[in-house]
Scaffold this active site. Structure first.
Site, PDB file in Angstrom:
ATOM      1  N   HIS A 163       0.848  -1.187   0.000  1.00  0.00           N
ATOM      2  CA  HIS A 163       0.000   0.000   0.000  1.00  0.00           C
ATOM      3  C   HIS A 163       0.879   1.231   0.000  1.00  0.00           C
ATOM      4  O   HIS A 163       2.008   1.197   0.493  1.00  0.00           O
ATOM      5  CB  HIS A 163      -0.919   0.019   1.233  1.00  0.00           C
ATOM      6  CG  HIS A 163      -2.128  -0.843   1.064  1.00  0.00           C
ATOM      7  ND1 HIS A 163      -3.051  -0.630   0.068  1.00  0.00           N
ATOM      8  CD2 HIS A 163      -2.567  -1.921   1.743  1.00  0.00           C
ATOM      9  CE1 HIS A 163      -4.016  -1.540   0.166  1.00  0.00           C
ATOM     10  NE2 HIS A 163      -3.739  -2.336   1.176  1.00  0.00           N
ATOM     11  N   LYS A 593     -13.361   5.673   7.875  1.00  0.00           N
ATOM     12  CA  LYS A 593     -13.581   6.867   7.046  1.00  0.00           C
ATOM     13  C   LYS A 593     -15.073   7.146   6.896  1.00  0.00           C
ATOM     14  O   LYS A 593     -15.501   8.287   6.760  1.00  0.00           O
ATOM     15  CB  LYS A 593     -12.933   6.663   5.668  1.00  0.00           C
ATOM     16  CG  LYS A 593     -12.961   7.896   4.772  1.00  0.00           C
ATOM     17  CD  LYS A 593     -11.966   7.790   3.641  1.00  0.00           C
ATOM     18  CE  LYS A 593     -12.404   6.770   2.619  1.00  0.00           C
ATOM     19  NZ  LYS A 593     -13.508   7.278   1.770  1.00  0.00           N
TER      20      LYS A 593
END
Length: 944
Positions: A163, A593
């Protein structure tokens, strides 16, 4: 306390008056840091000149004054000084503080190992260690045989993922490993060798200074594969066998393989168009090449060690037969059966390498022979050697190298690690829709409702005919996706069934999302038989539930899926030894999120509890119970499920571990946990220890109803507060993109995956990784705490002033008695401690709209104070990190050296954005920003 105003080039030994303020146990750490700082300072003087060094020191002193004393004049002087710096000067200063952060990390890692060794030699037990866990199990009256049986039925797997938060180049990591190795031997350096030792250190620090920190080109998937494999070479291939040995020494019995490695790199296509069938093939070949070369090296070294002569020691008939099958006819080895056998085994391994990867072995005493068809054949030969040694008084010769190699073969085989396939559900749907339309079965599959989709899919899963039409022209996407599944089939055939075992579906929202992957397996020869009759799927279909809504629907979706005719029987049919598996992945990043820190954790807790209840019911009285395994998509930051793994596993809902756990290791956290082999082994040990405790010591009863009701109430209030800021405040998106270096992070060549799923500036489309990374860079760490303070305030006031004390008492009872609540607050405590409102205000100044800046930052600042006050109220601790001495120590000496990077980053971002055309033409400005991102990430260690 450790002084935080130590110059980078201070003397290597602290003076007496300075040392007096430092705890004696931390003196070696201070000395290591000061030595590295002095050498770095010397290198800077030599490479950049005296003026550059003095400038760096001036900036450091002003930064320290601003942090420690809130010195307004120092703040003004610092701003004025930074504005005057040329681009060259700025890059030089940023590099200095970045490298100091890297070196401080190495010193801290070394001190951690040193302190643990001292503690263990003194007979102490440390939380998270196997020794502590074994003692707790013993105290609880759990017999060793029960522990051995539990491990035999367990599956524990850390999964490395690629990532865009791993900001270190492999060249930098290699240089740092060399410095770490030198530091590890510092205590044994004789006085007469100190000068030479420092010269060796200086050479490596010079190497660092002259090595480019940044990549000029975007990181490719091939680069990510290579970077990940370096951790196997330095840590996993040697330390996992050692961990097994320690377990067996502690238990006095053999332990069956249960700890294995997983990998996403090469198979994770979600949002990454650069992952294709060729990259999956590359990953498979690269992994096999590495593990086979490891085995070859160990066999070669074994040959040097096992110089046993048949004239002096007998061997078993099986061992003699193995030696006689060897093509080694060298006269010097005719009385050395073990060497002859190992020469033959090496030749067969060389043949295996040639067949599987096309590679050539480093040595050839004899020509490559017929390859081993399976790793089990190689293991059988090793077991023959071990058995002969044991019965002929040579057991001591088996411990150091032979048995670790045997364990490595059991764990890593010829494939090294299990590669997961992952793709978004909508991408699977596109392929299925095109296959159905081209076959003229369903013209517009995507337009069907869920019930109709299931009907179509079940009909196809019970039809022996394939959907793919020979010669038909399919879209590039469909061709690419089918090629991935075809490669998975051929990879399993070539490298073994453990090579690829999971097909993960991101954004699972419906049952049809699962059936579509089953159909794609059928089309690629990975599903055998019809669903209603004898079907078996080679790959476990793994739903990934990510958003708050998805987590709430997880159990209902799995209930409906298993209620479909043939599904439960298919999973049970695929079992071996009565053991069938269902992995379910839970997403921490997107749920955070979506709903904020508290709601994310609470909905994960509820989803796990509901899923366990469902699978317990499915397995009730079943001849082949279905083993549920949670796969935790943890990231680096607390906002993405990070934090101490030991506490996180123990905080799982009762009955949800049961010896089964997979969890992702992501970004720069991989480096901090596994770059050093000793620390890597300790982290793996902690993972095993926590799994054992959660399985054998954890209560099976859930928390009291009052706790659950309170958590639910807090979740609703926390999510409302979080969404009010992030999704309902006009202009918040503009504030985020202006006040954080998100745009500059997106330009970094730090990952093969785009920062956003779509070409937009919507928070909804932004990947959770750069979202959290950006908040870490500006030192607000907002995803790790926002909303909790408001939730506590609402909870305390719900019954008016008279109810406050009662509600407060309940919260305090929850934190002392409920591991889930305690771990969550501990993580919030950590991120609040790492945040810094003063520095964050500097970033807020980058927002040109003054009214928007004031409105949003004021809201964030107020919530920060509410959260800090809530933590104090509940825990009783007025200061942060009272139970984390190591992190306290780290913050004391580390942050004053990170602060200049923040000040410089803000200044450069301001220049870069003020005149973007000019900034682009001056590459040094952009380079300075990117190096500062690297330095801050290295200094904070878990920012992604």
């Amino acid at each position: 306390m450790i002084r935080t105003d130590t110059p980078i080039a201070a003397a290597s030994r602290p003076s007496r008056n300075r040392a007096a303020a430092v705890p004696e146990k931390d003196l070696p750490l201070v000395e290591d840091i000061r030595l590295l700082g002095r050498i770095l300072g010397d290198v800077i003087r030599e490479q950049e000149g005296k003026k550059a060094f003095e400038l760096i020191e001036q900036i450091r002193q002003l930064s320290v004054a601003f942090r420690r004393h809130d010195d307004k004049q120092a703040d003004r002087d610092l701003k004025k000084l930074l504005k005057k710096l040329t681009a060259d000067q700025t890059v030089s200063v940023i590099r200095a503080f970045t490298y100091f952060s890297h070196l401080a990390n190495l010193a801290e890692d070394r001190h951690h190992i040193r302190r643990r060794a001292i503690h263990e030699r003194a007979g102490g037990l440390q939380q998270g260690s196997l020794a502590m866990t074994m003692q707790r199990l013993k105290d609880a009256g759990i017999p060793r045989k029960k522990i051995v049986q539990t491990l035999a039925q367990s599956h524990v797997s850390p999964v490395l993922t690629a990532h865009p938060t791993e900001v270190q180049r492999k060249s930098i990591l290699d240089a740092e490993r060399a410095i770490a190795a030198l530091l590890a031997g510092r205590d044994q350096v004789l006085p007469r060798d100190e000068a030479d030792f420092e010269l060796q250190l200086r050479a490596r620090v010079t190497q660092l200074w002259q090595t480019r920190l940044l990549r000029f080109t975007k990181l490719t998937v091939a680069d990510e594969i290579e970077n990940a494999l370096s951790y196997y070479q330095t840590t996993f291939l040697t330390q996992i066998p050692r961990l097994y040995r320690d377990l067996e020494d502690s238990l006095g019995e053999r332990v069956e393989p249960f700890l294995r490695m997983g990998q996403w790199i090469g198979g994770d296509r979600d949002g990454n168009p650069n992952v294709t069938a060729p990259t999956l093939e590359l990953a498979l070949h690269s992994q096999a090449d590495m593990v086979l070369r490891h085995h070859l090296t160990q066999v070669h070294l074994l040959g040097a060690e096992l110089s046993v002569s048949a004239m002096l020691a007998t061997v078993t008939p099986e061992m003699q037969a193995l030696a006689e099958r060897s093509p080694d006819t060298n006269a010097h080895r005719q009385d050395e059966p073990y060497r002859r056998a190992l020469t033959g085994m090496y030749a067969r391994l060389a043949g295996t390498l040639q067949t599987l990867t096309g590679g050539e072995a480093a040595r050839h005493a004899v020509a490559p022979q017929a390859p081993y068809l399976h790793a089990s054949e190689f293991l059988t030969d090793l077991q023959t050697i071990e058995a002969s040694l044991v019965v002929n008084h040579g057991a001591a010769l088996a411990r150091a190298r032979l048995r670790p190699l045997m364990r490595a073969v059991e764990v890593f085989g010829f494939h090294l690690a299990t590669i997961d396939l992952r793709q978004s559900s909508d991408k699977h749907e596109e392929v299925v829709a095109e296959l159905l339309a081209t076959a003229r079965i369903e013209a517009d599959y995507s337009a069907l409702d869920e019930e109709a989709k299931r009907t179509v899919l079940l009909r196809q899963l019970n039809d022996a005919r394939p959907l793919r039409l020979p010669g038909a022209a399919y879209s590039p996407h469909t061709v690419s996706e089918l090629a991935i599944f075809d490669t998975a089939r051929s990879g399993r055939e070539r490298f073994g069934a453990n090579t690829i075992r999971h097909a993960i579906i991101s954004h699972t929202e419906t049952v049809s999302d699962l059936l579509e992957v089953m159909l794609l397996q059928k089309e690629s020869g990975l599903m055998h038989g019809l669903l209603s009759e004898s079907a078996v799927c080679d790959l476990i279909v793994v739903p990934l539930f990510e958003t708050i809504e998805d987590l709430r629907n997880a159990a209902p979706i799995m209930r409906d899926y298993y209620a479909l005719p043939g599904v439960k029987a298919m999973v049970q049919r695929g079992a071996s030894d009565g053991y069938c598996e269902q992995d379910i992945m839970l997403g921490y990043s997107d749920s955070n999120k979506d709903g904020g820190i508290f709601t994310s954790n609470w909905e994960l807790y509820r989803a796990e509890t509901a899923l366990v209840e469902l699978f317990d019911a499915l397995s009730h009285k079943a001849k082949k119970p279905i083993q549920l395994r949670m796969f935790h998509g943890r990231g680096g930051t607390v906002g993405r499920g990070g934090g101490p793994a030991y506490q996180a596993i123990l905080a799982q809902p009762p009955g949800t571990v049961r010896g089964q756990i997979r969890l992702t290791e992501q970004g720069e956290v991989i480096g901090s946990k596994y770059a050093n082999p000793e620390i890597g082994r300790r982290n793996l040990e902690t993972l095993v220890a926590a799994t054992l405790e959660a399985t054998l010591l954890q209560t099976t009863q859930d928390a009291p109803e009052a706790f659950l009701e309170a958590a639910n109430e807090l979740s609703l209030a926390s999510m409302a507060a979080y969404r009010a800021l992030v999704y309902e405040t006009p202009g918040f998106t503009d504030y985020f993109f202006s006040s954080t270096p998100i745009r500059e992070i997106a330009e970094l060549n730090i990952g093969s995956r785009p920062a956003s799923r779509k070409a937009s500036q919507k928070i909804e489309d932004l990947r959770a990784i750069p979202w959290g990374f950006s908040w870490g860079q500006c030192r607000l760490t907002l995803p790790g705490w926002y909303g909790f303070g408001s939730a506590i305030q609402t909870f305390l006031q719900r019954n008016g002033p008279k109810g406050v004390s009662k509600q407060k008492a309940l919260l305090q009872k929850m934190v002392s008695e409920w591991p889930f609540f305690n771990a969550l607050l501990s993580n919030m405590d950590m991120v609040i401690a790492k945040s810094d409102l003063a520095l964050a205000s500097r970033y807020a100044d980058l927002v040109e709209d003054k009214r928007l800046r004031t409105k949003v930052f004021s809201a964030i600042e107020a919530e920060w104070h509410r959260t800090a006050e809530a933590l104090t109220l509940i825990t009783g601790a007025k200061q942060r990190l009272v139970n984390n001495e190591a992190l306290q120590r780290s913050i004391r000496h580390r942050f004053p050296y990170i602060d200049p990077l923040h000040h410089l980053q803000v200044e450069l971002v301001r220049r870069y954005r003020a005149d973007e055309h000019q900034a682009h033409s001056d590459d040094k400005v952009r380079r300075g920003i990117h190096i500062s991102i690297n330095g801050i990430a290295a200094g904070l260690r878990n920012t992604g």
